[in-house]
Design an enzyme around this catalytic site. Structure first.
Site, PDB file in Angstrom:
ATOM      1  N   HIS A 113      -5.545   4.039   2.783  1.00 54.41           N
ATOM      2  CA  HIS A 113      -4.099   4.284   2.773  1.00 54.41           C
ATOM      3  C   HIS A 113      -3.468   3.817   4.092  1.00 54.41           C
ATOM      4  O   HIS A 113      -2.507   3.041   4.087  1.00 54.41           O
ATOM      5  CB  HIS A 113      -3.846   5.779   2.565  1.00 54.41           C
ATOM      6  N   GLU A 114      -4.010   4.308   5.196  1.00 55.03           N
ATOM      7  CA  GLU A 114      -3.426   3.948   6.495  1.00 55.03           C
ATOM      8  C   GLU A 114      -3.614   2.463   6.784  1.00 55.03           C
ATOM      9  O   GLU A 114      -2.769   1.833   7.418  1.00 55.03           O
ATOM     10  CB  GLU A 114      -4.035   4.799   7.614  1.00 55.03           C
TER      11      GLU A 114
ATOM     12  N   HIS B 275      -0.819   0.494   5.272  1.00 55.44           N
ATOM     13  CA  HIS B 275       0.336   0.454   6.178  1.00 55.44           C
ATOM     14  C   HIS B 275       0.100  -0.578   7.286  1.00 55.44           C
ATOM     15  O   HIS B 275       1.008  -1.337   7.651  1.00 55.44           O
ATOM     16  CB  HIS B 275       0.538   1.822   6.836  1.00 55.44           C
TER      17      HIS B 275
END
Length: 691
Positions: A484-485, A488
């Site tokens: 997820h990170e 980003h």
């Protein structure tokens, strides 16, 4: 000499963490603000006719050094804070807020911007320049440029108060989290908890010069306890402590601060001509209005609630077999893990040996290379702010005939590489680091004077630290967190825009979670899992039946998780549309009222989550928490496109790369349609979640 005010002599002008002293910050901010104000004055005092170049573009590139210093300071205040740093933050925040207000309410500057905006037809602006002009003009209007002098002063004071109070909110949550620990000397009290976690608890005790075990409210300690501890009273005690964070009447209590923050936001909205703070925020989001958000959440609630209720009935049956007549919230993780094991024969401790952190990181690096041509090389010569941090130089591999946003050619040309970004990774919890996981930036990407200045990106997590015998082993949920990170981070690293304020993750807030949530999907694909899920001792690949069960378990407790997110979304939206109700209600009453439709367990009168709801009271999710579910529609629809054509499809990856690299240069729906060929369909999410 103050290192923060000089051009950094480090590789790629990276942050010189090893040379910065705490006493440097305040003087540096004062000097850099003065320098930035001189740049603004140069724009204002320019006797030439205002143009796009000498006004809009000049403003976009002003204050670069100040931005870098601010990024360094506030990122460290989240990842490596101290009492001294927090005190400096209290001094620095109002100075920066005042500077920001002074610019946004500079009448002479706004008059020049407005003149360019009103005469934009006479400039031959490309799409990105038009977006910059529109966003600059709107930004000034939304910051009070059209207000009279008295109201400008009011807005300035409100902004300053908001800045300080939101900072205080986060500091209170961190202090409240750090102040609690549970010391246990009898190992039997920890029955059911895997040995690797007990080892972690023992290490924590040793660090505090205690015998036995120490439990904390940090996630790597709290989550395994709630998941595996057979001792129900212990689960209850720790859950109660967690639910009382900043809700205990102590000096770190946030209840009054919540009311103060919400009242200030409402005053700001009304001053700028909006009915509520949510109306103010949503004008600049894909959703556009509170009504549309509430309708969206209600649609999901209607679809998800029957599934969630069915899931809880299954847990109740398991608890009943253990003699528990009324299951409570603190029982959820324990019985959910039991049910997951029964249904899929999976448990985190069984899977963790297959997901050592370094292996998972290599997998996400490899995926980035396969989809986007990125490579990662660790650098030991770039300063770090803590010994746990690692820094990677990111390069892009491309063919000599390739240009920006083209697919690699298929002939026999020799591939070359170009520097793309710096990536900092900071994985382990510390006393000075706030909980959770996030991506941030130390330096934005932009193009100026013929140079493409590349970004410096950081990922911060709180995974279990390695011990002397065992590497850091991730739960499967932590694997998805890292992806997820990293999603980003890719959005930041792939940035390829002209202006820093339209670069990378500088997009509409309900679009910003698309890249992060999109990347999580790969974690459930057997084809990809087989490439990296290998036992750290034996090298054995995770057996096919386990991989299949991971894929099957993707939607395990999806109804419950969806209702939980919807509840947070409802609470956030109502806080920012109905603040007046808090005059006659406590924070706890308000919270219970607006989350009751999504609650599946009895409410506990001693706990509340709002006082530690940092996303909306300290982070950027005020009136925007719904965006997680909103972006899930986007990511489900986007990944469906890959699934239909092959999850490593190079043509679709090339189109997705354009979406990532475009930042905020286009309307997000236009960007999405350019990638997908159509608007996203909510059915894609419902199909993925509930079949």
């Amino acid at each position: 000499m103050n290192i923060l005010t000089e051009k950094f002599s480090t590789p790629y002008h990276s942050a010189p963490f090893n040379q910065i002293k705490n006493e440097d910050y305040l003087p540096a901010f004062k000097k850099l603000i003065q320098k930035s104000e001189e740049e603004i004055n140069a724009i204002v005092n320019n006797l030439e006719e205002p143009t796009f170049k000498n006004t809009i573009e000049a403003l976009a590139f002003s204050g670069e050094q100040l931005d870098v210093a601010s990024n360094i300071f506030f990122n460290l205040n989240s990842a490596e804070t101290s009492d001294e740093l927090q005190q400096i933050a209290q001094e620095v925040s109002p100075i920066l807020t005042e500077y920001s207000s002074k610019i946004s309410q500079n009448e002479a500057l706004f008059n020049k911007i407005k003149k360019v905006y009103d005469e934009k037809e006479k400039y031959n602006l490309n799409e990105e320049q038009q977006m910059l002009l529109n966003e600059t003009y709107k930004g000034f209007v939304r910051s009070g440029a059209l207000l009279n002098e008295e109201d400008k002063e009011k807005l300035k004071k409100i902004s300053m108060d908001l800045s300080l109070k939101s900072l205080q909110f986060g500091q209170n949550v961190l202090a409240s989290t750090n102040n609690y620990f549970k010391h246990i000397t009898n190992k039997e009290d920890l029955a059911g908890i895997p040995e690797a976690i007990l080892e972690q608890y023992a290490e924590e005790a040793k660090e505090r010069n205690l015998d036995g075990y120490v439990l904390t409210l940090q996630y790597p300690s709290y989550i395994p306890l709630m998941t595996y501890a057979e001792n129900r009273e212990l689960r209850k005690e720790i859950a109660l402590a967690n639910g009382k964070k900043s809700f205990d009447g102590s000096e770190f209590d946030n209840q009054n601060l919540i009311k103060e923050l919400l009242n200030l936001k409402q005053q700001k909205a009304e001053l700028l001509g909006y009915a509520t703070y949510a109306d103010y925020v949503l004008e600049e989001r894909m959703a556009k209005s509170p009504t549309k958000v509430i309708d969206f959440l209600n649609e999901l609630l209607t679809k998800a609630k029957p599934y969630a209720e069915k899931e809880i009935e299954e847990l109740k049956a398991l608890a009943k077999a253990d003699g528990i007549d009324e299951i409570q919230g603190y029982d959820h993780a324990f019985y959910a893990e039991k049910l997951r094991k029964a249904k899929y024969d999976l448990n985190d401790e069984e899977l963790k040996p297959y997901f050592p952190l370094e292996q998972v990181q290599e997998a996400v690096f490899g995926l980035s290379k396969q989809l986007f041509g990125l490579t990662f090389e660790e650098r030991s010569d770039i300063p770090k702010y803590h010994e746990d941090v690692k820094v990677y130089e990111v390069k892009e591999v491309f063919d000599s005939a390739q240009t920006d946003n083209q697919q690699p050619s298929t002939d026999n040309q020799q591939p070359t590489t170009s520097y793309k970004a710096l990536l900092y990774v900071d994985y382990f919890p510390r006393k000075g680091k706030r909980a959770g996981a996030w991506m941030t930036s130390y330096k934005n990407q932009y193009k100026k004077d013929g140079e493409n200045s590349r970004p410096h990106i950081s990922i911060v997590c709180n995974f279990s630290k390695p011990t002397k015998d065992t590497p850091s082993l991730l739960t499967f949920q932590e694997v998805t967190t890292l992806f997820h990170e990293f999603g980003h981070a890719l959005h930041g690293m792939m940035a390829n825009t002209q202006y820093p304020n339209l670069s990378g993750t500088s997009v509409k807030w309900d679009f910003v979670e698309l890249p992060s949530q999109f990347l999580e999907n790969f974690c459930y694909e057997p084809e990809f899992l087989k490439t990296f899920a290998k036992h750290y001792k034996t090298g054995e690949i995770l057996p096919d039946e386990k991989i299949e069960k991971i894929a099957q378990s993707k939607n395990f407790m999806e109804g419950y998780q969806t209702l939980r997110q919807i509840g947070f979304g409802f609470l956030d939206m109502n806080y920012h549309t109905k603040v007046g109700e808090l005059e006659n209600k406590s924070v706890k009453e308000f919270e219970d009222n607006y989350t009751k439709a999504t609650q599946l367990y009895p409410a506990n009168p001693e706990t509340a989550m709002s006082p530690s709801f940092s996303h909306i009271f300290q982070g950027g999710y005020s009136a925007g928490y719904y965006s997680y579910k909103w972006a899930e529609v986007l990511d489900a629809d986007a990944f469906q496109y890959f699934k239909e054509n092959g999850i490593f499809n190079p043509e679709i990856a090339a189109k997705y790369k354009v979406l990532l690299s475009s930042g905020g240069t286009k309307d997000p729906m236009e960007l999405y349609k350019n990638f997908r060929g159509s608007e996203p369909k909510v059915e894609s999410l419902l199909k993925r979640a509930f079949g």
